[in-house]
Design a protein around this motif. Sequence first.
Motif, PDB file in Angstrom:
ATOM      1  N   TYR A  13       2.325  -3.656  -5.864  1.00  0.00           N
ATOM      2  CA  TYR A  13       0.889  -3.581  -6.147  1.00  0.00           C
ATOM      3  C   TYR A  13       0.735  -2.551  -7.256  1.00  0.00           C
ATOM      4  O   TYR A  13       1.035  -1.384  -7.054  1.00  0.00           O
TER       5      TYR A  13
ATOM      6  N   PRO B  76      -0.001   0.310  -9.333  1.00  0.00           N
ATOM      7  CA  PRO B  76      -0.765   1.515  -8.999  1.00  0.00           C
ATOM      8  C   PRO B  76      -1.587   2.013 -10.185  1.00  0.00           C
ATOM      9  O   PRO B  76      -1.045   2.341 -11.232  1.00  0.00           O
TER      10      PRO B  76
ATOM     11  N   THR C 241       7.970   0.133  -8.476  1.00  0.00           N
ATOM     12  CA  THR C 241       6.661  -0.509  -8.419  1.00  0.00           C
ATOM     13  C   THR C 241       6.559  -1.544  -9.525  1.00  0.00           C
ATOM     14  O   THR C 241       7.534  -1.778 -10.255  1.00  0.00           O
TER      15      THR C 241
ATOM     16  N   THR D 143       0.831  -1.207   0.000  1.00  0.00           N
ATOM     17  CA  THR D 143       0.000   0.000   0.000  1.00  0.00           C
ATOM     18  C   THR D 143       0.864   1.254   0.000  1.00  0.00           C
ATOM     19  O   THR D 143       2.046   1.217   0.383  1.00  0.00           O
ATOM     20  N   ILE D 144       0.255   2.363  -0.376  1.00  0.00           N
ATOM     21  CA  ILE D 144       0.951   3.650  -0.339  1.00  0.00           C
ATOM     22  C   ILE D 144       1.321   3.994   1.105  1.00  0.00           C
ATOM     23  O   ILE D 144       2.411   4.526   1.367  1.00  0.00           O
TER      24      ILE D 144
ATOM     25  N   LEU E  94       6.904  -1.090  -4.183  1.00  0.00           N
ATOM     26  CA  LEU E  94       5.459  -1.196  -4.051  1.00  0.00           C
ATOM     27  C   LEU E  94       5.002  -2.311  -4.989  1.00  0.00           C
ATOM     28  O   LEU E  94       4.907  -2.117  -6.197  1.00  0.00           O
TER      29      LEU E  94
ATOM     30  N   LYS F 254      -3.713   6.090  -7.105  1.00  0.00           N
ATOM     31  CA  LYS F 254      -2.510   5.513  -6.491  1.00  0.00           C
ATOM     32  C   LYS F 254      -1.241   5.891  -7.252  1.00  0.00           C
ATOM     33  O   LYS F 254      -0.178   6.060  -6.658  1.00  0.00           O
TER      34      LYS F 254
ATOM     35  N   LYS G 148      -0.678   8.675  -8.814  1.00  0.00           N
ATOM     36  CA  LYS G 148      -0.340  10.047  -8.440  1.00  0.00           C
ATOM     37  C   LYS G 148       0.182  10.118  -7.004  1.00  0.00           C
ATOM     38  O   LYS G 148       1.078  10.915  -6.698  1.00  0.00           O
ATOM     39  N   ARG G 149      -0.354   9.297  -6.141  1.00  0.00           N
ATOM     40  CA  ARG G 149       0.145   9.254  -4.754  1.00  0.00           C
ATOM     41  C   ARG G 149       1.573   8.725  -4.717  1.00  0.00           C
ATOM     42  O   ARG G 149       2.406   9.200  -3.938  1.00  0.00           O
ATOM     43  N   LEU G 150       1.861   7.735  -5.562  1.00  0.00           N
ATOM     44  CA  LEU G 150       3.224   7.214  -5.629  1.00  0.00           C
ATOM     45  C   LEU G 150       4.182   8.304  -6.108  1.00  0.00           C
ATOM     46  O   LEU G 150       5.282   8.461  -5.562  1.00  0.00           O
TER      47      LEU G 150
ATOM     48  N   ARG H  27      -5.296   3.908   5.604  1.00  0.00           N
ATOM     49  CA  ARG H  27      -5.207   4.004   4.148  1.00  0.00           C
ATOM     50  C   ARG H  27      -4.283   5.120   3.709  1.00  0.00           C
ATOM     51  O   ARG H  27      -3.731   5.090   2.614  1.00  0.00           O
ATOM     52  N   LYS H  28      -4.120   6.106   4.584  1.00  0.00           N
ATOM     53  CA  LYS H  28      -3.305   7.265   4.256  1.00  0.00           C
ATOM     54  C   LYS H  28      -2.586   7.743   5.507  1.00  0.00           C
ATOM     55  O   LYS H  28      -3.165   7.808   6.590  1.00  0.00           O
TER      56      LYS H  28
END
Length: 367
Positions: A89, A91, A113, A70-71, A87, A95, A97-99, A363-364
């Motif tokens: 998983y 994205p 990733t 997960t992030i 990572l 996800k 953009k979060r990465l 989650r965050k």
Amino acid sequence: MDWFTIKNIDAIDSPALVIYKDRVIENIQLLKGMVEGKVEQLRPHVKTNKIAEVCSMMLDGGITKFKCATIAEAEMLAMIKAPDVLLSYQPVGPKAKRLAALVEKYPATKFSTVIDNIHAAEYLSQVFSEKKLFINLFIDLNTGMNRTGIIPEHATQLFEAVQLLPSIKIIGLHAYDGQIRDTDLTLRKHNVDKAFSKVLILAATIEALSKEPLTIVAGGSPTFPVYADRKEVECSPGTFIFWDWGYKQTMPDEPFNYAALVITRVISIVDEHTITTDLGHKSVAAENPFPRVHFLNAPEATPISQSEEHLVAKVPDASLFKTGDVLYGVPVHICPTVALYERAIVIENNTAVQEWKVIARDRKITV
């Protein structure tokens, strides 16, 4: 006194997750011993523990490469300055953009990733290009798990297509063979080698095209003993850190010890053969058939039903129990059990000494 008994148990409300710090350290040492101390071969998966302090213990043990799902887990690792984070998983959507935001926020950590199709690669390329950032990729391979990944026979074409995209680069192959869980180690090794043979053929093909070596990340806790003997593979066990009843029974060849338990109390005596504890669905992973937990200090207690806040167990003689009695439980599956708890109680010398936040259950965190 048994190893799991807690002297100041009256100070711990139940249900609770407890972590035995010395046993975590022992499991890390056992892991390193299985690769003959070559810690560069290790890339543990942190989805089991989700705790910064536990991951810091692995860092202190010389482990510098990690895998996560997960992030939030990736950010937790970056927060403790883990040098190398995969990572594992793919994205998609936000996800990706979060990465990119993680890569931007934590430049000291080298992130990578996985991808298993060109559409995901194109989207990552777009996201990272717009941010003027770069990300390394592993091709996620399906070697029989049939959950994610591209079959090895089609992966060369994906590699060639990705070579044309900016801001991303394939540096390795990722293969999780969670379907291989044979109790017999000889049979397990046979099945691992059979599935992995396609990975080796693919790696040789891609290396011939790129003229660059590939990093191969493979396996999980069940197949770790096999990959530990393959020096060209980065191994990714996760459950080893705490271990659980399920793996203790199905993988008897692996030396790891229970290092995390759930604490519960008897809250009602139903009849002469039935007791109820406060270990409900919210307190121990409920995806397995009964029994989902085994009690070290009451092995005769057999869980038979469960609801959100209650676990009912059959016992030979309920008169031997009273309300308030403490039971020390080993979950069948520790990984999702940990995710049910906001905090874990740390045990040293049979005493609860502090709490650790299970920070990556969220989650965050910030990104």
